[in-house]
Design an enzyme around this catalytic site. Sequence first.
Site, PDB file in Angstrom:
ATOM      1  N   ASN A  17     -12.270  -4.929  -3.394  1.00  0.00           N
ATOM      2  CA  ASN A  17     -12.442  -5.979  -3.889  1.00  0.00           C
ATOM      3  C   ASN A  17     -13.031  -7.162  -2.926  1.00  0.00           C
ATOM      4  O   ASN A  17     -13.913  -7.796  -3.128  1.00  0.00           O
ATOM      5  CB  ASN A  17     -11.671  -6.293  -5.126  1.00  0.00           C
ATOM      6  CG  ASN A  17     -12.420  -7.344  -6.271  1.00  0.00           C
ATOM      7  OD1 ASN A  17     -12.863  -8.410  -5.572  1.00  0.00           O
ATOM      8  ND2 ASN A  17     -12.212  -7.070  -7.386  1.00  0.00           N
ATOM      9  N   ALA A  66      10.178  10.969 -13.930  1.00  0.00           N
ATOM     10  CA  ALA A  66      11.067   9.819 -13.741  1.00  0.00           C
ATOM     11  C   ALA A  66      11.808   9.501 -15.124  1.00  0.00           C
ATOM     12  O   ALA A  66      10.911   9.784 -16.206  1.00  0.00           O
ATOM     13  CB  ALA A  66      10.239   8.691 -13.235  1.00  0.00           C
ATOM     14  N   GLU A 111      -9.978 -10.626   8.810  1.00  0.00           N
ATOM     15  CA  GLU A 111     -10.814 -11.518   9.570  1.00  0.00           C
ATOM     16  C   GLU A 111     -10.926 -12.858   8.774  1.00  0.00           C
ATOM     17  O   GLU A 111     -12.132 -12.851   8.057  1.00  0.00           O
ATOM     18  CB  GLU A 111     -12.087 -10.932   9.975  1.00  0.00           C
ATOM     19  CG  GLU A 111     -13.088 -11.568  10.755  1.00  0.00           C
ATOM     20  CD  GLU A 111     -12.367 -12.319  11.856  1.00  0.00           C
ATOM     21  OE1 GLU A 111     -11.815 -13.572  11.672  1.00  0.00           O
ATOM     22  OE2 GLU A 111     -12.362 -11.693  12.900  1.00  0.00           O
ATOM     23  N   LYS A 161      14.824  13.261  -4.998  1.00  0.00           N
ATOM     24  CA  LYS A 161      15.277  13.929  -6.297  1.00  0.00           C
ATOM     25  C   LYS A 161      16.415  15.125  -6.122  1.00  0.00           C
ATOM     26  O   LYS A 161      17.635  14.977  -6.994  1.00  0.00           O
ATOM     27  CB  LYS A 161      14.340  14.350  -7.436  1.00  0.00           C
ATOM     28  CG  LYS A 161      14.805  14.671  -8.765  1.00  0.00           C
ATOM     29  CD  LYS A 161      13.549  15.031  -9.650  1.00  0.00           C
ATOM     30  CE  LYS A 161      14.077  15.092 -11.233  1.00  0.00           C
ATOM     31  NZ  LYS A 161      12.904  15.310 -11.888  1.00  0.00           N
ATOM     32  N   ARG A 194       0.292   5.479   2.406  1.00  0.00           N
ATOM     33  CA  ARG A 194      -1.196   5.304   2.912  1.00  0.00           C
ATOM     34  C   ARG A 194      -1.425   6.132   4.037  1.00  0.00           C
ATOM     35  O   ARG A 194      -2.632   6.187   4.448  1.00  0.00           O
ATOM     36  CB  ARG A 194      -1.150   3.574   3.186  1.00  0.00           C
ATOM     37  CG  ARG A 194      -1.341   2.736   2.115  1.00  0.00           C
ATOM     38  CD  ARG A 194      -1.144   1.199   2.446  1.00  0.00           C
ATOM     39  NE  ARG A 194      -2.010   0.873   3.657  1.00  0.00           N
ATOM     40  CZ  ARG A 194      -2.249  -0.463   3.701  1.00  0.00           C
ATOM     41  NH1 ARG A 194      -1.824  -1.337   2.913  1.00  0.00           N
ATOM     42  NH2 ARG A 194      -2.993  -0.740   4.797  1.00  0.00           N
ATOM     43  N   ILE A 207      -5.563   2.515  -2.235  1.00  0.00           N
ATOM     44  CA  ILE A 207      -4.695   3.269  -2.954  1.00  0.00           C
ATOM     45  C   ILE A 207      -4.263   3.030  -4.244  1.00  0.00           C
ATOM     46  O   ILE A 207      -3.717   3.557  -5.118  1.00  0.00           O
ATOM     47  CB  ILE A 207      -3.540   3.635  -2.126  1.00  0.00           C
ATOM     48  CG1 ILE A 207      -2.739   2.373  -1.625  1.00  0.00           C
ATOM     49  CG2 ILE A 207      -3.962   4.255  -0.739  1.00  0.00           C
ATOM     50  CD1 ILE A 207      -1.435   2.624  -1.197  1.00  0.00           C
ATOM     51  N   ASP A 208      -4.423   1.669  -4.598  1.00  0.00           N
ATOM     52  CA  ASP A 208      -3.986   0.951  -5.663  1.00  0.00           C
ATOM     53  C   ASP A 208      -4.896   1.440  -6.890  1.00  0.00           C
ATOM     54  O   ASP A 208      -4.471   1.268  -7.949  1.00  0.00           O
ATOM     55  CB  ASP A 208      -4.027  -0.614  -5.725  1.00  0.00           C
ATOM     56  CG  ASP A 208      -2.998  -0.921  -4.701  1.00  0.00           C
ATOM     57  OD1 ASP A 208      -1.890  -0.437  -4.512  1.00  0.00           O
ATOM     58  OD2 ASP A 208      -3.246  -2.179  -4.110  1.00  0.00           O
TER      59      ASP A 208
END
Length: 324
Positions: free
Chosen positions: A103, A187, A73, A155, A257, A127-128
């Site tokens: 934030n 990894a 917004e 994998k 997400r 999620i970060d």
Amino acid sequence: MKKIGLLTSGGDCPGLNACIRAVVRTANYYNIEVVAFKRGFKGLIENDYTILDYKSVAGILQKGGTILLTAREPRFKDYNFRKIAYENIQKHNIDALFVIGGNGSFQGAYLLQKDFGLNIIGIPKTIDNDIYGTDYAIGFDTAVNNAMEAIDKIKDTTMSHERIFIVEVMGRDNGFIALEVGIAVGAELTLIPEYPLPLHVIEETILKAKEKGKNFAIIVVAEGVASAKELSEILNERLKDKDVGEIRYQVLGYIQRGGSPSAYDRVMASKFGVFAVEKFVQGEKNFMVAYENGKLLTKPLEISFNKVRIPNFEEYQINNILSM
């Protein structure tokens, strides 16, 4: 009877509904009415709301996304539109506005506090997991698990075809998801923006793995470091005469997400919601919920502004040791 406002703002993430449920049910426990605004600050401006009670949040604990919807917004940056939002809040006789966000959402809500003296309570989600002032934000654990499950599948085919696969995960400005996932999937290389590696080191790591008899490899890269597509093209060209096999890529994108929140996110979101309402009942004002050293506490909302958490270097080193 007291009233609180509630909204979810910014990007969606797993665990939002669990937190909504916790806020509503705790508020009802203390005989507080909940006026929930739809689509974040957009709903505040347009007075688009619904009344949530104990029954209306039944069955949402396990659902991803947010039943209140969310939206960007840009009008909220304009004082005149914030005034409209505040007038709508006043119409409902709301005593405090609970904002489940990150934030940017906290900074937007804080303007209401500065302009009009409204009591703002922030509950961190992203999620970060990079909100400064708290060790955890709702949604992170599920995002990591979503990425891990996807990479485990990649994998399997990587090993079967003896390929190198570069997998791009979310993390526009930080490497929390990449770092956690890199350890979880084993990894060979994890690339994050906080601790960048030059291209020749990436090449050397691939060649060393080949020398050790490793005929496949997974490279996890945070989107803030590089495009997996571009990196695969560069490495294919630079290593074409080195017999390392085909280098392919996959961008995981928004699947990280979505989906049902993990048990950990359900529990943390529930604890955050209960804690926030109880601190409000006890008279605390203008705070964000924080999780630090295994404990819930309150901090000034503005502590998170213009700062970001960065991954612990020791954890980055763990990743490097295990990939050797």
